[in-house]
Design a protein around this motif. Structure first.
Motif: not given
Length: 194
Positions: A152-165, A167-171
């Motif tokens: 799904t198009d979830y949007g931004k997801f922040e990892m434990d190390n502070g990096e932002v990923v 999450l777009k559909k099919h990525s």
């Protein structure tokens, strides 16, 4: 013949192809009736006031008592093996059983499952600061990172190390197993297997 019904309970449970066969109330009741009959015969033979010169009454009592003990062991084995299956299902399915399996359990088994789930949950909460889900990784992972695809198009997801990923559909992304596991369970991500 003595103990056939109790032995059949165990054989049917062992031979069943279902994940959990229905509790055999009728079979258990028949074993209890047989045990009651054997017990009554032993009491009558023991209370018989006539002398037993050849010892046949004592031998009969001993045989019936052995049959009572065997029936008891068979019933205990039947119940123990069913409870063992219920315990394994807790680890396999989690705290909520599928309806088709729950329909095959008797009321005491459902109560035992609920009690076991509560005890296990309390224990898991008591480990560490935030608790530890022991059912999450029953088998050790081959790697700490897994390749996942966003469903799904979830949007931004922040990892434990502070990096932002993003999450777009099919990525596709390479993420740590611990961070992506909740998202996989929610249906946001799927693990890519090669």
């Amino acid at each position: 013949m003595f103990c056939e019904k109790s032995l059949n309970l165990i054989k049917e449970l062992d031979r069943s192809t279902e994940a959990m066969p229905a509790f055999d109330d009728d079979g258990v009741r028949q074993v209890f009736e047989e045990m009651r009959g054997l017990y009554d015969q032993n009491v009558a033979a023991a209370n018989d006031s006539t002398a037993d010169p050849d010892g046949t009454a004592i031998a009969g009592i001993a045989i019936r008592h052995a049959a009572l003990e065997r029936n008891k062991r068979c019933l205990m084995a039947y119940v123990y093996n069913r409870i063992r299956k219920v315990r394994n299902m807790r680890w396999q399915f989690g705290s909520i059983l599928p309806p088709e399996i729950k329909a095959n359990l008797c009321e005491p088994e459902i109560q035992w499952f609920n009690s076991y789930s509560k005890t296990l949950a309390l224990y898991m909460k008591s480990i560490g600061d935030q608790g530890l889900n022991l059912a999450q990784d029953v088998k050790p992972p081959k790697s700490l990172y897994v390749e996942v695809r966003s469903l799904t198009d979830y949007g931004k997801f922040e990892m434990d190390n502070g990096e932002v990923v993003l999450l777009k559909k099919h990525s596709t992304h390479l993420m740590s197993r611990a961070q992506c596991e909740p998202l996989i369970i929610q249906g946001i991500l799927e693990q890519i297997t090669h």
